[in-house]
Design a protein around this motif. Structure first.
Motif, PDB file in Angstrom:
ATOM      1  N   SER A 128       9.865 -22.623 -60.991  1.00  0.00           N
ATOM      2  CA  SER A 128       9.723 -24.064 -61.211  1.00  0.00           C
ATOM      3  C   SER A 128       8.624 -24.674 -60.346  1.00  0.00           C
ATOM      4  O   SER A 128       8.134 -25.759 -60.649  1.00  0.00           O
ATOM      5  N   ASP A 129       8.215 -23.985 -59.312  1.00  0.00           N
ATOM      6  CA  ASP A 129       7.109 -24.476 -58.501  1.00  0.00           C
ATOM      7  C   ASP A 129       5.781 -24.338 -59.225  1.00  0.00           C
ATOM      8  O   ASP A 129       4.835 -25.075 -58.951  1.00  0.00           O
ATOM      9  N   TRP A 130       5.699 -23.397 -60.151  1.00  0.00           N
ATOM     10  CA  TRP A 130       4.436 -23.097 -60.816  1.00  0.00           C
ATOM     11  C   TRP A 130       4.374 -23.575 -62.256  1.00  0.00           C
ATOM     12  O   TRP A 130       3.294 -23.870 -62.759  1.00  0.00           O
ATOM     13  N   LEU A 131       5.513 -23.626 -62.925  1.00  0.00           N
ATOM     14  CA  LEU A 131       5.529 -23.955 -64.343  1.00  0.00           C
ATOM     15  C   LEU A 131       6.050 -25.368 -64.558  1.00  0.00           C
ATOM     16  O   LEU A 131       7.140 -25.721 -64.101  1.00  0.00           O
ATOM     17  N   ALA A 132       5.279 -26.176 -65.300  1.00  0.00           N
ATOM     18  CA  ALA A 132       5.635 -27.577 -65.479  1.00  0.00           C
ATOM     19  C   ALA A 132       6.862 -27.739 -66.372  1.00  0.00           C
ATOM     20  O   ALA A 132       7.627 -28.684 -66.220  1.00  0.00           O
ATOM     21  N   GLU A 135      12.728 -26.437 -65.423  1.00  0.00           N
ATOM     22  CA  GLU A 135      13.550 -27.461 -64.790  1.00  0.00           C
ATOM     23  C   GLU A 135      13.927 -27.017 -63.384  1.00  0.00           C
ATOM     24  O   GLU A 135      14.138 -25.834 -63.129  1.00  0.00           O
ATOM     25  N   ARG A 136      14.006 -27.968 -62.487  1.00  0.00           N
ATOM     26  CA  ARG A 136      14.485 -27.653 -61.143  1.00  0.00           C
ATOM     27  C   ARG A 136      15.976 -27.370 -61.197  1.00  0.00           C
ATOM     28  O   ARG A 136      16.688 -27.903 -62.026  1.00  0.00           O
ATOM     29  N   ARG A 137      16.417 -26.531 -60.294  1.00  0.00           N
ATOM     30  CA  ARG A 137      17.849 -26.260 -60.232  1.00  0.00           C
ATOM     31  C   ARG A 137      18.572 -27.489 -59.714  1.00  0.00           C
ATOM     32  O   ARG A 137      18.125 -28.133 -58.773  1.00  0.00           O
ATOM     33  N   GLU A 138      19.678 -27.778 -60.336  1.00  0.00           N
ATOM     34  CA  GLU A 138      20.508 -28.895 -59.892  1.00  0.00           C
ATOM     35  C   GLU A 138      21.428 -28.406 -58.785  1.00  0.00           C
ATOM     36  O   GLU A 138      22.069 -27.356 -58.915  1.00  0.00           O
ATOM     37  N   PRO A 139      21.514 -29.143 -57.697  1.00  0.00           N
ATOM     38  CA  PRO A 139      22.416 -28.719 -56.616  1.00  0.00           C
ATOM     39  C   PRO A 139      23.881 -28.855 -57.041  1.00  0.00           C
ATOM     40  O   PRO A 139      24.240 -29.751 -57.803  1.00  0.00           O
ATOM     41  N   LEU A 140      24.712 -27.962 -56.534  1.00  0.00           N
ATOM     42  CA  LEU A 140      26.118 -28.009 -56.858  1.00  0.00           C
ATOM     43  C   LEU A 140      26.839 -29.115 -56.090  1.00  0.00           C
ATOM     44  O   LEU A 140      27.831 -29.666 -56.558  1.00  0.00           O
ATOM     45  N   GLU A 141      26.340 -29.452 -54.935  1.00  0.00           N
ATOM     46  CA  GLU A 141      26.964 -30.475 -54.099  1.00  0.00           C
ATOM     47  C   GLU A 141      25.909 -31.404 -53.538  1.00  0.00           C
ATOM     48  O   GLU A 141      24.743 -31.028 -53.400  1.00  0.00           O
TER      49      GLU A 141
END
Length: 147
Positions: A128-132, A135-141
């Motif tokens: 996700s740092d390189w590809l637009a 999606e960023r990972r959603e935090p669990l908490e």
């Protein structure tokens, strides 16, 4: 008695011979190895300082990272200047080994700076740092600080 001591000192100074060219080359090579191994001697203290500064983005940790990158890069660029006072025509081949060791030690110090940047989360290591379109990972908490 003082004149006898003075005469003894003068005779010792007169007996001492100048070092040969080979002895001077050996001494210069030994001093060059001390300079080459200098960066690795500073590494434990730098590692402790980086560990103690934490992984958050604060002015102290940013300065530590800046110095961790600046010093090895400047050392690599100034390799020839660091060893020009030790280099002679007769020990030029052996000085190449010393210079290579010095550059390797500087690269190890640079690796410590890269480790710190990675621990701070500033290196792009995920897709996700390189590809637009990733999606960023959603935090669990989520943590909410108390007032």
């Amino acid at each position: 008695m003082s004149t006898q001591k003075k005469d003894a000192k003068d005779s010792k100074a007169a007996q001492r011979q100048a070092p040969t060219l080979e002895e001077m080359d050996t001494l210069k090579l030994k001093k060059a190895w001390e300079v080459a191994l200098g960066p690795i001697k500073n590494l434990p203290m730098t590692a402790i300082m980086m560990y103690m500064s934490g992984n958050s983005l604060q002015i102290f940790s940013i300065m530590m990272v800046f110095m961790a990158f600046k010093n090895p890069i400047m050392g690599i660029l100034a390799t020839n200047q660091a060893f020009e006072r030790f280099e002679t025509e007769t020990n030029r081949a052996r000085m190449l080994q010393v210079k290579v060791a010095y550059v390797i030690m500087q690269l190890v110090a640079l690796g410590l700076g890269i480790w710190k940047v990675n621990k701070m989360g500033l290196l792009p290591t995920t897709r996700s740092d390189w590809l637009a379109w990733e999606e960023r990972r959603e935090p669990l908490e989520h943590a909410v600080p108390a007032l």
